[in-house]
Design a protein around this motif. Structure first.
Motif, PDB file in Angstrom:
ATOM      1  N   ALA A 345      -0.004  -0.698   0.038  1.00  0.00           N
ATOM      2  CA  ALA A 345      -0.033   0.053   0.246  1.00  0.00           C
ATOM      3  C   ALA A 345       0.911   1.372   0.259  1.00  0.00           C
ATOM      4  N   GLY A 346       0.384   2.363  -0.638  1.00  0.00           N
ATOM      5  CA  GLY A 346       1.256   4.116  -0.562  1.00  0.00           C
ATOM      6  C   GLY A 346       1.269   4.214  -2.008  1.00  0.00           C
ATOM      7  N   LEU A 347       2.051   2.961  -2.795  1.00  0.00           N
ATOM      8  CA  LEU A 347       2.389   3.490  -4.007  1.00  0.00           C
ATOM      9  C   LEU A 347       2.021   5.414  -4.679  1.00  0.00           C
ATOM     10  N   ARG A 348       2.782   5.843  -4.463  1.00  0.00           N
ATOM     11  CA  ARG A 348       2.917   7.036  -5.259  1.00  0.00           C
ATOM     12  C   ARG A 348       4.394   7.223  -5.855  1.00  0.00           C
ATOM     13  N   ARG A 349       3.952   8.089  -7.060  1.00  0.00           N
ATOM     14  CA  ARG A 349       5.461   7.960  -8.413  1.00  0.00           C
ATOM     15  C   ARG A 349       6.515   8.271  -7.142  1.00  0.00           C
ATOM     16  N   GLU A 350       6.800   8.897  -6.235  1.00  0.00           N
ATOM     17  CA  GLU A 350       7.978   9.850  -5.435  1.00  0.00           C
ATOM     18  C   GLU A 350       8.233   8.111  -4.666  1.00  0.00           C
ATOM     19  N   SER A 351       7.375   7.469  -4.200  1.00  0.00           N
ATOM     20  CA  SER A 351       7.498   6.207  -3.333  1.00  0.00           C
ATOM     21  C   SER A 351       7.951   5.011  -3.939  1.00  0.00           C
ATOM     22  N   MET A 352       8.171   4.573  -6.025  1.00  0.00           N
ATOM     23  CA  MET A 352       8.014   3.796  -6.279  1.00  0.00           C
ATOM     24  C   MET A 352       9.807   3.871  -6.701  1.00  0.00           C
ATOM     25  N   LYS A 353      10.465   3.810  -5.782  1.00  0.00           N
ATOM     26  CA  LYS A 353      12.138   3.171  -6.222  1.00  0.00           C
ATOM     27  C   LYS A 353      12.402   1.892  -5.263  1.00  0.00           C
ATOM     28  N   PRO A 354      13.182   1.483  -5.507  1.00  0.00           N
ATOM     29  CA  PRO A 354      13.600   0.161  -5.228  1.00  0.00           C
ATOM     30  C   PRO A 354      14.284   0.269  -3.761  1.00  0.00           C
ATOM     31  N   GLU A 355      14.860   0.662  -3.397  1.00  0.00           N
ATOM     32  CA  GLU A 355      15.358   1.134  -1.862  1.00  0.00           C
ATOM     33  C   GLU A 355      13.794   1.170  -1.083  1.00  0.00           C
ATOM     34  N   HIS A 356      13.067   2.183  -1.188  1.00  0.00           N
ATOM     35  CA  HIS A 356      11.609   2.694   0.080  1.00  0.00           C
ATOM     36  C   HIS A 356      11.105   1.529  -0.441  1.00  0.00           C
ATOM     37  N   LEU A 357      10.677   0.242  -1.454  1.00  0.00           N
ATOM     38  CA  LEU A 357      10.392  -0.693  -1.255  1.00  0.00           C
ATOM     39  C   LEU A 357      11.596  -1.810  -0.310  1.00  0.00           C
ATOM     40  N   ALA A 358      12.536  -1.725  -0.777  1.00  0.00           N
ATOM     41  CA  ALA A 358      13.208  -2.712  -0.008  1.00  0.00           C
ATOM     42  C   ALA A 358      12.862  -2.504   1.947  1.00  0.00           C
ATOM     43  N   ARG A 359      13.050  -0.908   2.310  1.00  0.00           N
ATOM     44  CA  ARG A 359      13.129  -1.001   3.333  1.00  0.00           C
ATOM     45  C   ARG A 359      12.060  -1.121   3.921  1.00  0.00           C
ATOM     46  N   ALA A 360      10.443  -1.180   2.688  1.00  0.00           N
ATOM     47  CA  ALA A 360       9.365  -1.036   3.329  1.00  0.00           C
ATOM     48  C   ALA A 360       8.769  -3.245   3.906  1.00  0.00           C
ATOM     49  N   ALA A 361       9.779  -4.185   3.163  1.00  0.00           N
ATOM     50  CA  ALA A 361       9.846  -5.178   3.564  1.00  0.00           C
ATOM     51  C   ALA A 361       9.874  -5.226   4.778  1.00  0.00           C
ATOM     52  N   PHE A 362      11.480  -5.045   4.673  1.00  0.00           N
ATOM     53  CA  PHE A 362      12.400  -4.869   6.686  1.00  0.00           C
ATOM     54  C   PHE A 362      11.481  -4.777   7.496  1.00  0.00           C
ATOM     55  N   GLU A 363      10.780  -3.154   7.088  1.00  0.00           N
ATOM     56  CA  GLU A 363       9.741  -2.895   8.479  1.00  0.00           C
ATOM     57  C   GLU A 363       8.936  -3.725   8.472  1.00  0.00           C
ATOM     58  N   GLY A 364       7.985  -4.564   7.443  1.00  0.00           N
ATOM     59  CA  GLY A 364       6.940  -4.766   7.406  1.00  0.00           C
ATOM     60  C   GLY A 364       7.003  -5.987   8.179  1.00  0.00           C
ATOM     61  N   MET A 365       8.583  -6.947   8.139  1.00  0.00           N
ATOM     62  CA  MET A 365       8.913  -8.049   8.302  1.00  0.00           C
ATOM     63  C   MET A 365       8.690  -7.622   9.617  1.00  0.00           C
ATOM     64  N   LEU A 366       9.305  -6.792  10.437  1.00  0.00           N
ATOM     65  CA  LEU A 366       9.332  -6.067  11.935  1.00  0.00           C
ATOM     66  C   LEU A 366       8.052  -6.292  12.575  1.00  0.00           C
ATOM     67  N   CYS A 367       7.415  -5.098  11.494  1.00  0.00           N
ATOM     68  CA  CYS A 367       5.706  -5.229  12.264  1.00  0.00           C
ATOM     69  C   CYS A 367       5.500  -6.200  12.322  1.00  0.00           C
ATOM     70  N   GLY A 368       4.916  -6.865  11.610  1.00  0.00           N
ATOM     71  CA  GLY A 368       4.335  -8.492  11.775  1.00  0.00           C
ATOM     72  C   GLY A 368       4.912  -8.704  12.998  1.00  0.00           C
ATOM     73  N   LEU A 369       5.903  -8.821  13.264  1.00  0.00           N
ATOM     74  CA  LEU A 369       6.438  -9.675  14.760  1.00  0.00           C
ATOM     75  C   LEU A 369       6.720  -9.116  15.876  1.00  0.00           C
ATOM     76  N   ALA A 370       6.473  -7.187  15.757  1.00  0.00           N
ATOM     77  CA  ALA A 370       5.958  -6.803  16.714  1.00  0.00           C
ATOM     78  C   ALA A 370       4.218  -7.107  17.383  1.00  0.00           C
ATOM     79  N   ASP A 371       3.309  -6.989  16.218  1.00  0.00           N
ATOM     80  CA  ASP A 371       1.986  -7.750  16.857  1.00  0.00           C
ATOM     81  C   ASP A 371       1.979  -9.359  17.240  1.00  0.00           C
ATOM     82  N   ALA A 372       2.856 -10.091  16.997  1.00  0.00           N
ATOM     83  CA  ALA A 372       2.775 -10.563  17.582  1.00  0.00           C
ATOM     84  C   ALA A 372       3.617 -10.629  19.110  1.00  0.00           C
ATOM     85  N   LEU A 373       4.491  -9.569  19.343  1.00  0.00           N
ATOM     86  CA  LEU A 373       4.935  -9.230  20.644  1.00  0.00           C
ATOM     87  C   LEU A 373       3.399  -8.492  21.178  1.00  0.00           C
TER      88      LEU A 373
END
Length: 484
Positions: A345-373
């Motif tokens: 989610a949150g796709l905008r023209r300025e966010s469509m860069k490889p580094e932002h998707l890479a960061r979103a993958a790390f944040e998504g994984m860690l937020c999923g684990l924060a849900d478990a916590l």
């Protein structure tokens, strides 16, 4: 000064450490792969002849490794069921791991007792393919002759302890190992033989559950053997975690466990209520998607490995320019969305860069684990420190984001054989109690794990804003699915 040994019989290898009884310092170690077994006679890769564990153990202990050792503790892979006949012979190869053959049997058992809530109330967990109770149901349906011959049920560490002691009449286990079977309740500290009968079709002998500091026995040579425990419990004991500590394991899937003074009965089935190796409890919450979300993102972006993905993510900023990845690539258990898919989610023209998707993958994984916590925190479990385990824990992108997203101090221990060290610490405890030098209520104090310590510091507010961004997307996409 004495010396003790701890052995960890993992799915693929045996590792033995010899430790100083007083400090826990590792003095020597041995290692051996399990012999490779080709499945035959209709066997499957998850079918293992337990003799392989003994052969590996003998090889790892070669060269006089155990010379001078006074006591041994045994840690072994969880969820390895060894069915024996009335003479003590294996009825069939051990069924190990998350055996997919047993998935239908798990659903079958859930229905037979009246649903997930009934199981949570009975034994603190809902049957899954890996658990012994489910494998018994599979065997009763698929191998009725083997089921009929089964007279005794042991886990891997129970069987190894029994073998080391010369196969005595008395067979033992510990609370930690028993709590993963699906027919022992951590809340009451007792077996549910009725569930064994429901699964197997008849009663079977179950090992005596002995205390954390008790000895299972002494070999004819005078070597004391402690109770032993499952690999998860031994690793927690080796790490030295206590009240206020949680452990987040980053594998393909993720798990969060914490030390708690009482068993948690969770009617939703999100929490598996295990016992630890000290007399406390280890509630565990699992996510299906952890490092697999990072690997999928790396493939999508065409980067060769997780280190490169981490470097790319570090070029972005917290919040990934508004990109949010719900990493539910294999469905999810926490929240319970078995048939869903991931969401970006949150796709905008300025966010469509490889580094932002890479960061979103790390944040998504860690937020999923924060849900478990949060599932554990919502049940009153205190989390002051989070121990982060797994190869991905070393990645800069994980270390940069985890403290603020978890809202806690993060400890990244140096890689070590924590399960074997935990088994050795248990041996030292049993030895000290037998000699009258240690209290059965208090384990020996050993040196803690060498570790990096990461504090959220000034990043806490930013991390909580990123977390809120994730929660908003999760609630919009799957309203009401997550109820910690």
């Amino acid at each position: 000064m004495g010396i003790v040994a701890g052995l960890d019989s993992a799915p693929d290898f045996t590792r033995i450490v010899v430790c100083d009884t007083d400090t826990g310092a590792v003095l020597r170690q041995g290692y051996a792969q399990h012999p490779v077994q080709a499945p035959d006679g209709g066997g499957r890769p998850s079918d293992v002849d337990p003799q392989a564990w003994l052969l590996s153990l003998g090889e790892a202990a070669g060269g006089g490794l155990l010379e001078g050792v006074q006591a041994i503790g045994v840690s072994a892979q969880a969820n390895a069921l060894v069915p024996l006949d009335s003479q003590g012979n294996t009825v069939r190869p051990a069924m190990t791991g998350g055996d997919k053959r047993a998935q239908v049997a798990a659903a079958d058992l859930i229905d037979a007792l009246g649903g997930r809530e009934a199981w949570a109330q009975a034994v603190g967990c809902v049957p899954q393919a890996a658990q012994s109770v489910t494998k018994l149901r599979w065997m009763a349906r698929s191998e009725p002759e083997n089921a009929a011959r089964t007279a005794v049920l042991l886990q891997a560490h129970d069987w190894l302890v029994w073998q080391l002691l010369g196969r005595p009449v008395r067979r033992t286990t510990d609370r930690g190992g028993a709590s993963g079977t699906g027919y022992w309740a951590a809340a009451t500290g007792g077996y549910r033989p009725d569930l064994v009968e429901m699964a197997l079709g008849h009663q079977a002998m179950l090992p005596e559950v002995i205390g954390p500091a008790d000895a299972a026995g002494t070999t004819p040579e005078g070597l004391l053997i402690s109770a032993g425990t499952g690999e998860t419990m031994a690793a927690a004991f080796g790490l030295g975690i206590g009240l206020g500590d949680a452990v987040v394991s980053l594998g393909a899937s993720g798990s969060v466990m914490a030390v708690h003074p009482e068993a948690l009965v969770d009617q939703s089935g999100m929490i598996t209520s295990l016992a630890d190796a000290t007399g406390m409890h280890l509630p565990v919450v699992t996510t299906l998607n952890a490092v697999r979300a990072l690997r999928g993102t790396a493939e999508l972006l065409g980067v060769p490995d997780l280190e490169s993905l981490s470097d790319l993510a570090m070029k972005s900023t917290p919040g990934s320019h508004g990109l949010v990845l719900l990493p539910y690539l294999e469905g999810e258990r926490t929240p319970n969305l078995p048939h869903t898919a991931g969401t970006l989610a949150g796709l905008r023209r300025e966010s469509m860069k490889p580094e932002h998707l890479a960061r979103a993958a790390f944040e998504g994984m860690l937020c999923g684990l924060a849900d478990a916590l949060d599932v554990l925190r919502g049940r009153g479990v205190e989390v002051r420190r989070v121990f982060l385990l797994g190869q991905a824990a070393e990645l800069p992108a994980v270390q940069a984001a985890a403290p603020a997203l978890f809202g806690a101090q993060v400890i990244v221990p140096q890689p070590a054989d924590y399960a074997a060290i935990g088994a050795a610490r248990q041996a030292a405890w049993a030895l000290g109690v037998s000699q009258g030098t240690l209290d059965p209520r208090n384990p020996p104090v050993w040196q803690g794990a060498v570790a990096q310590v990461l504090d959220p510091g000034e990043e806490l507010a930013v991390g909580q804003a990123v977390r809120q961004q994730y929660v908003s997307v999760r609630e919009q996409t799957h309203p009401g699915a997550f109820r910690p």
